[in-house]
Structure formats: C-alpha cells, structure tokens
Design an enzyme around this catalytic site. Structure first.
Site, short mmCIF file in Angstrom:
data_model
loop_
_atom_site.label_atom_id
_atom_site.label_comp_id
_atom_site.label_asym_id
_atom_site.label_seq_id
_atom_site.Cartn_x
_atom_site.Cartn_y
_atom_site.Cartn_z
N GLY A 195 -30.64 -13.38 35.78
CA GLY A 195 -31.67 -12.18 34.29
C GLY A 195 -30.87 -11.39 34.33
O GLY A 195 -29.92 -10.78 35.02
N ILE A 196 -31.92 -10.43 33.28
CA ILE A 196 -31.14 -9.49 33.12
C ILE A 196 -32.61 -8.72 33.29
O ILE A 196 -33.20 -8.35 33.93
CB ILE A 196 -31.24 -8.86 31.29
CG1 ILE A 196 -30.46 -7.76 31.08
CG2 ILE A 196 -33.10 -8.96 30.45
CD1 ILE A 196 -30.06 -7.81 29.58
N GLU A 248 -26.53 -18.01 31.19
CA GLU A 248 -26.97 -18.76 29.90
C GLU A 248 -26.05 -17.06 29.37
O GLU A 248 -25.66 -16.95 28.24
CB GLU A 248 -28.35 -18.08 29.29
CG GLU A 248 -29.37 -17.48 30.11
CD GLU A 248 -30.58 -17.40 29.56
OE1 GLU A 248 -31.03 -18.54 29.45
OE2 GLU A 248 -31.17 -16.65 29.15
N VAL A 293 -43.39 -10.61 34.65
CA VAL A 293 -44.34 -9.62 34.06
C VAL A 293 -44.98 -9.56 35.24
O VAL A 293 -45.22 -8.34 35.72
CB VAL A 293 -44.98 -10.16 33.30
CG1 VAL A 293 -45.69 -9.10 32.29
CG2 VAL A 293 -43.83 -10.09 32.09
#
Length: 450
Positions: free
Chosen positions: A223-224, A248, A323
């Site tokens: 992910g980022i 992705e 989060v």
C-alpha cells in the site's frame, strides 16, 4: 488502407472547443490518477457560469481540480463531484456537502461500468493518454484500472494526448484507437507527481519486522504510506531474491527494488518476469524509468485485484495500513467516524487473495498510536469502532496485524485470544484501559496475560 493521420487531424481541436460537448445534467467521467486531463479540466472550469448541475466521477487526483475550484468561486455547485476514492480536496469539500463518495471494492469497479443498473450512464469521458502511434493507437500509460469499460460505455470520448505520458504496455486493454475517439486535444502539461512519504523511526521499526515475513520468490503488494515505503527500500537493500510485484499501485520503492536486482518476477506463477499493476503515481524519475520498460505490464483492476487471481501466486504477501482496528479484529482503513478519508480501494481484495495464496499472508501494519490536535496520545487499537466508522476489512478476513510492538496472527483465534493479541500490540499506556474494555465486552478471561 486506413489513414490514421487524416482521422487524427479531423478530430484535432482545442480544449475550449472540445468541452462544448458537455451539457447540463450530463454524467462526465474524469478518469483517474495520471489519466486526468489538465487542459480539459481548465477549459471546462471556464464554462462554469453557463452550465448547471453537471455530474462528474473521478478519483486519485493529487492536484486541485479546476472545476471544483470554479464551484467555490461561483458559490454554487455547477459540477457535482462524485469520488471513487477520497483525496484531500474531496475530503475538504465533502465536509461542506460539496463532494460525495461512491463506495466500492476496487476489483468490482469495471463490472459496475458493464452493468447499466449500477453505473447508469457515461455521457462523456475525458481521458489523458500518450500521443497517437503510427497504428492509430493512444497508449493509456501507467493507469488503466477501469478505463476500457468506461470507454465502452461512453457516448463521447475526448482524448488529451500528452507527450509527457510514459508508454507502458499491458496484458490487455492498454490503448484506445482513433476510431473510438470523438475529439483530440494535444498537451505538453507536466504529469502529476507525488512526494515520497518519508518514514519515521517507528515506521522503520515496523518495516524491520515485516521484512522477516518475506521469503525468496514471494510476490508483493504494498500500500501507500511511510511504512510501506520504508519496507520497500529495506527490501531493495536486502539479500532477498527473485521477488515479484503484483499490486494495484506501482510506486518508487518498487523501482528501487528492481534496480537493486531484488525484483525479477521469475518465480511468479502468473505473468512470469512481469511486474503487473493497474495504476501508478510517483516521481518523474519513476515515470521516465517506466517508459517502454518491458518488465512492467498494466492490467485492468478486475484482473490485478481479483482475489482468485492473487491466490494463484504462491507466497503472496499483501501489506496495507489502516486508521484503526478494534479488539474483535475489524479494520477501518478509510474513515474517521462519519468523515470519509479515503476508500476501501483494493485493500479487502488483497486481504482475501493473499490468505488464499499457498504460503500467503496479508498483514495490516500501522503505528499503535497517534497524537491528536490537542497533543494527546490516542490508541489506534480501540475497544470497538465508533458510530459511523466503516469496516474496511471484516474481522473474518483479518490475518496478521503488526505495530512497532510486534506482530500477531488473528486467524483461528477466538475473541478472548484476539483481544489479548491485539492489546499486546497497543501502546503500553493504552493497555490497561483496553483490558478494562475487553472485560466489559466479555472477551477477556482471568487467565489472559496482562
């Protein structure tokens, strides 16, 4: 013999002329990421005063969108913005009810465009591409996620051909032909870049733990964020061999891994030797390196993110942020209460796919706490998710969880085992309160480790 240049010249126009196709009440697609055309955006914004209620879809846009700036200047919403994945401008406007979120699981987005009952209409598509080649084809560059299905549905397609867009060939659906285009605008606008998110000391500590979970020949999805970025660069400096990429999003750290010789893709069960992805955002150096790079291949997101495709690659490791997570193992990676921060995107796709992979793991990795605006420490491991919070990954799908305090596996664990494992990952100052809450929720036993 088809004269592609003649067709091109017949369709070549100015941005100001091209955007005249947009009428009140239409649905307009703005594509995504590097595919969003700047010149057409500016030209359409200049028409704001003469239009009323144009509905626009787009996402992953890292620069100010001019049509939305025009809304603010006029004091009325000429352009109704609908985002598949919220960014900073979207978030700001959504708090004023001026931008709206479209929930989706990323692997399903192309299918939504195939079904008229889901995406009712696409009147116009604005799309930034590479310049046309000698065969009349515009390569779509590094961002193709759902683009082919939008092209198929669009009644009118305007291409902004940008000479700065890197050419990246794909497994499929990587170009649009001049015969499918209604108007062409030429551009030499700079391509959007995003800064590399710098990891802090805690991110580095988490990355040091995660690299131990990766074996030679594994295929990665990252992910980022600061921590995935830290991990990518640590992998580039490691002794790991023959890693693959199937993700992705393609980012700078993946380039670094490839240049270091760590990523070859030669052990991948699918698309051997190819690094497969749906879109890219990063530095200009990355875009220059991607141009005509045969090691890279774009693919539609319903292929890249399909959990069953992911499952066919052994030792697939998916690493994503969040989060917060509650003591039951529910992961929120997209909201702050009722406020939409980002979106589900492909996180759930890869969480499911990696677990189905032989030897695969999905790891939700994050810092155990954050400092709020008042300077107070807030635990990101919480008893239960607060009202309005969206569950990105259901507790049934959560696999490994990691913070700077360790890594645990939640699969096969009952509620009391999950509570104990997750509390062991929490900030030390938050643990006693979490234990009290676990007792209140009846997911704590007297024999649990304190």
């Amino acid at each position: 013999m088809i004269d592609y240049q003649k067709q091109y010249q017949e369709k070549l126009t100015t941005p100001e002329e091209a955007v005249k196709i947009v009428k009140d009440g239409m649905w307009l697609d703005y594509a995504h990421a590097m595919s969003v055309p700047n010149l057409l955006d500016k030209a359409l914004a200049a028409r704001a005063e003469e239009l009323n209620e144009v509905f626009v879809r787009g996402y992953l846009i890292y620069h100010p969108i001019q049509i939305l700036e025009a809304n603010v200047k006029l004091g009325r919403d000429v352009f109704v913005w609908n985002s598949w994945f919220m960014q900073s401008q979207d978030r700001r406007l959504s708090r004023e009810s001026r931008a709206f979120f479209i929930p989706m699981r990323y692997a399903e987005q192309p299918e939504m465009y195939r079904r008229p009952e889901d995406v009712e209409t696409v009147d116009v598509l604005f799309l930034q591409t590479c310049p046309m080649d000698e065969n009349g084809n515009f390569n779509l560059g590094p961002c193709i996620a759902q683009t082919r299905e939008v092209i198929n549905r669009a009644k009118y397609v305007v291409v902004e051909a940008n000479k700065n867009m890197p050419v990246v060939h794909g497994l499929s659906d990587d170009y649009i032909n001049i015969k499918e285009v209604h108007a062409v605008v030429e551009s030499d606008e700079p391509i959007d870049t995003i800064p590399t998110i710098q990891p802090d000391e805690t991110d580095e500590k988490i990355a040091d733990m995660l690299i131990k979970e990766i074996v030679d020949g594994a295929t990665l999805q990252l992910g980022i964020g600061g921590m995935p970025n830290a991990l990518g660069y640590k992998i580039a400096e490691s002794d790991l061999k023959d890693l693959g990429i199937h993700s992705e999003m393609y980012v700078d750290s993946m380039m670094a891994m490839t240049k270091a010789g760590v990523v070859t893709g030669m052990e991948k069960e699918l698309n051997r030797g190819k690094q497969v992805f749906s879109f890219s955002l990063g530095s200009k150096e990355l875009y220059d390196w991607m141009d005509h790079n045969q090691a890279l291949a774009t693919a539609p997101v319903d292929y890249v993110n399909d959990p069953y495709v992911v499952s066919k690659m052994d030792n697939f490791i998916a690493i994503n942020n969040c989060v917060e997570i509650d003591l039951f193992g529910q992961v929120n990676a997209e909201t702050g209460g009722f406020n939409q921060i980002s979106g589900t995107g492909g996180q759930l796709d890869f969480v499911m796919g990696a677990y189905m992979s032989k030897g695969g793991k999905s790891i939700t990795a994050f810092q155990s706490s954050r400092i709020d605006k008042q300077g107070k420490m807030q635990s990101r491991i919480v008893p239960t998710l607060s009202p309005g919070t969206i569950v990105t990954d259901p507790r049934t799908t959560t696999h490994y969880v990691a913070t700077e305090n360790g890594i645990v596996n939640l699969k096969g664990k009952s509620t009391w085992q999950r509570a104990e494992a997750l509390i062991s990952l929490a900030h030390p100052d938050a643990r006693e309160e979490l234990i009290k809450e676990a007792e209140r929720l009846h997911i704590w036993r007297n024999s649990n480790k304190r």
